[in-house]
Design a protein around this motif. Structure first.
Motif, short mmCIF file in Angstrom:
data_model
loop_
_atom_site.label_atom_id
_atom_site.label_comp_id
_atom_site.label_asym_id
_atom_site.label_seq_id
_atom_site.Cartn_x
_atom_site.Cartn_y
_atom_site.Cartn_z
N LYS A 22 -8.44 7.68 36.69
CA LYS A 22 -7.31 6.78 36.54
C LYS A 22 -7.81 5.50 35.89
O LYS A 22 -8.79 4.92 36.34
N VAL A 37 -6.88 1.72 35.11
CA VAL A 37 -5.95 0.65 35.44
C VAL A 37 -6.21 -0.53 34.52
O VAL A 37 -7.24 -1.19 34.65
N GLU A 71 -7.05 13.02 41.22
CA GLU A 71 -8.01 11.92 41.22
C GLU A 71 -8.93 12.03 42.44
O GLU A 71 -10.14 11.88 42.32
N SER A 86 -18.66 4.43 41.55
CA SER A 86 -18.10 4.57 40.21
C SER A 86 -18.12 3.20 39.57
O SER A 86 -18.26 2.18 40.24
N HIS A 87 -17.98 3.19 38.28
CA HIS A 87 -17.88 1.90 37.61
C HIS A 87 -16.94 2.08 36.46
O HIS A 87 -16.72 3.20 36.00
N HIS A 88 -16.38 1.00 36.03
CA HIS A 88 -15.52 1.08 34.86
C HIS A 88 -15.53 -0.24 34.12
O HIS A 88 -15.32 -1.28 34.70
#
Lengths: 140, 140
Positions: A76, A78, A69, A130-132
């Motif tokens: 990853k 979550v 990672e 980053s974005h998620h």
DNA sequence: CTTGGTGCAAATGATTTGCAAGCCT
DNA sequence: AGGCTTGCAAATCATTTGCACCAAG
């Protein structure tokens, strides 16, 4: 099994290029993760990797995921109330949708979301690392 | 303190309307969470609530968060490698941006994200139950 | 050789739960 | 009264870590 050998060689190459040490355990784990089409958690990875290479321990799976990672080779995921899941870092940007009835994790293709995120972030004076996005939904 | 009394009465009302039992612990916890402008985790809530009402235990904070979340009164934020944080269910739709340098959690206002999400979900044949976007970013 | 990786088992940290007692409705 | 709620402490679950040994560069 020629394909397997070729593949594993590739993964060794990937590790090397990332400046990481190449160990048989890492090669096995990354092989399994690369072949997975779902988004396995550590337990899944551990079991599947074991079938291929019984020198691997759970601790090493955890440590390897962490290393990969950090190297940007693995993402990853979550999600609420469940162990973390992993996927090889996607070439094509995508987010995820959790099907609440089946528990499936569906990939949302396309860069639209990413574009909106970076526009929104820059309006707030930030640049995205980053974005998620996780959508929880049911079939219509 | 008249305001506090008024407020607490409100929270009791909210609980009642949600069909939940009204206990002093729940009223205290919800009071503290409502006044918080950050996004406290259970430990934060426990400590602050304790100052107001020392009959509260950590277990009850966990149980109360769970109950309130199910009732749709509270939103749980699950971020990487940190205990879950909570906020009162926002009236105005928003997402979150984690400032990687300061650790701050910044709210992203607006419904643009939500609109895109539901469009994208419906293109996949889903209807959204909830969505959550987390952006990790640094100040420009 | 030297540094970093590994297995094992014990430790940690967040969250959950069993149980007896107490409070809400 | 009767069931939901609580506090406490013990239990659980995922993940991390200390240590002695082994392997990669």
């Amino acid at each position: 099994m020629v394909t397997a050998l070729t593949d594993e060689t590739d993964y060794r190459q990937i590790l090397r290029e990332a400046g990481l040490r190449v160990t048989p355990q890492r090669a096995s784990i990354i092989t399994i993760l690369s072949e997975a089409d779902d988004h396995p958690n550590v337990e899944d990875l551990y079991e599947k990797t074991r079938a291929l290479d019984d020198t691997v321990s759970v601790a090493t799976v955890y440590r390897t995921m962490s290393v990969l990672e950090n190297a940007g080779l693995v993402r990853k995921l979550v999600l609420d109330d469940a162990p973390a899941r992993y996927e090889m870092m996607p070439q094509t940007d995508h987010d995820h949708l959790v099907d609440l009835d089946s528990g499936d994790l569906v990939e949302i293709p396309g860069t639209e979301i990413a574009e909106l995120m970076s526009r929104v972030a820059s309006e707030l004076g930030y640049e995205i690392v980053s974005h998620h996005t996780v959508i929880r939904a049911r079939k219509i």
